[in-house]
Design a protein around this motif. Structure first.
Motif, PDB file in Angstrom:
ATOM      1  N   GLN A  20      -0.033  43.965  -7.464  1.00 46.85           N
ATOM      2  CA  GLN A  20      -0.484  42.817  -7.799  1.00 46.85           C
ATOM      3  C   GLN A  20      -1.942  42.446  -7.587  1.00 46.85           C
ATOM      4  N   VAL A  21      -2.358  42.971  -6.360  1.00 46.60           N
ATOM      5  CA  VAL A  21      -3.866  42.944  -6.098  1.00 46.60           C
ATOM      6  C   VAL A  21      -4.659  43.548  -7.123  1.00 46.60           C
ATOM      7  N   GLY A  68       3.884  39.829   2.351  1.00 46.34           N
ATOM      8  CA  GLY A  68       2.262  39.967   2.307  1.00 46.34           C
ATOM      9  C   GLY A  68       1.924  41.222   3.357  1.00 46.34           C
ATOM     10  N   TYR A  69       0.803  41.649   3.385  1.00 46.63           N
ATOM     11  CA  TYR A  69       0.182  42.677   4.122  1.00 46.63           C
ATOM     12  C   TYR A  69      -1.344  42.404   4.387  1.00 46.63           C
ATOM     13  N   CYS A  95      -3.123  40.969   0.590  1.00 46.09           N
ATOM     14  CA  CYS A  95      -2.108  40.302  -0.285  1.00 46.09           C
ATOM     15  C   CYS A  95      -0.954  39.664   0.337  1.00 46.09           C
ATOM     16  N   VAL A  96      -0.833  38.484  -0.533  1.00 47.89           N
ATOM     17  CA  VAL A  96       0.410  37.628  -0.263  1.00 47.89           C
ATOM     18  C   VAL A  96       1.004  37.421  -1.514  1.00 47.89           C
ATOM     19  N   GLU A  97       2.305  37.681  -1.492  1.00 49.79           N
ATOM     20  CA  GLU A  97       3.239  37.770  -2.911  1.00 49.79           C
ATOM     21  C   GLU A  97       2.963  36.565  -3.713  1.00 49.79           C
ATOM     22  N   LYS A  98       2.763  36.682  -4.985  1.00 48.65           N
ATOM     23  CA  LYS A  98       2.391  35.581  -5.974  1.00 48.65           C
ATOM     24  C   LYS A  98       3.184  34.425  -5.635  1.00 48.65           C
ATOM     25  N   ILE A 105       1.391  31.931   4.545  1.00 50.48           N
ATOM     26  CA  ILE A 105       1.608  33.080   4.937  1.00 50.48           C
ATOM     27  C   ILE A 105       0.254  33.829   5.213  1.00 50.48           C
ATOM     28  N   GLY A 106      -0.663  33.733   4.239  1.00 48.06           N
ATOM     29  CA  GLY A 106      -1.936  34.291   4.369  1.00 48.06           C
ATOM     30  C   GLY A 106      -2.449  33.824   5.711  1.00 48.06           C
ATOM     31  N   GLN A 107      -2.597  32.568   5.908  1.00 43.87           N
ATOM     32  CA  GLN A 107      -3.252  32.162   7.100  1.00 43.87           C
ATOM     33  C   GLN A 107      -2.490  32.972   8.502  1.00 43.87           C
TER      34      GLN A 107
END
Length: 156
Positions: A20-21, A68-69, A95-98, A105-107
């Motif tokens: 995705q990235v 995400g990772y 990355c966070v799944e779109k 989640i990113g935060q």
């Protein structure tokens, strides 16, 4: 829902998210990125997961899906007379799944990495972000990151 250290069983999900990235980067900069390649082979990912100098953290939702990772790299360049010695945690990939975006989640991942960096005695966290990736750039600014340097280019 928890952030944890990635394990070998997360390989296929991490590979999907890396894709995705790559697709985002290929859309933004097709002159630099191929959307048909991978950043890391499976063997490289497994090696990264096993190396304490390259911690990878994942966000796993209540259903057990990695959403995400964050790939991190410890950087401690040799001291030079004109530079202070620094212990930096570099975010190599994030990355966070779109389909999971907009749910903090990113935060959550970034705050986990920040707490990890403080606990481990790092002086700072750094990362690279493409200026054209406005969503990522805005996210990092919202997390409190500030530009460190700018690389200029002249496409020929």
């Amino acid at each position: 829902m928890a952030v944890r250290r990635a394990k070998t069983g997360d390989l296929s999900r991490i590979r999907d998210l890396l894709g995705q990235v790559l697709r985002v980067h290929a859309e933004l900069r097709p002159d630099l990125f191929s959307d048909h390649a991978v950043k890391y082979s499976d063997e490289e990912i497994l090696s990264i997961l096993e190396d304490s100098a390259t911690p990878v953290f994942v966000y796993e939702n209540a259903e057990g899906l990695v959403c995400g990772y964050v790939f991190c790299v410890r950087k401690e360049p040799p001291a030079k007379a004109h530079l202070k010695p620094l212990k930096t945690l570099f975010i190599d990939d994030f990355c966070v799944e779109k389909t999971c975006r907009g749910k903090k989640i990113g935060q959550t991942l970034y705050e986990y990495v920040r707490a990890y960096a403080k606990k481990e005695g790092f002086d700072r966290i750094t990362l690279n972000v493409w200026n054209a990736n406005l969503k990522a750039y805005g996210f990092y600014e919202a997390m409190g990151l500030k530009p460190l340097e700018t690389i200029m280019e002249d496409l020929l």
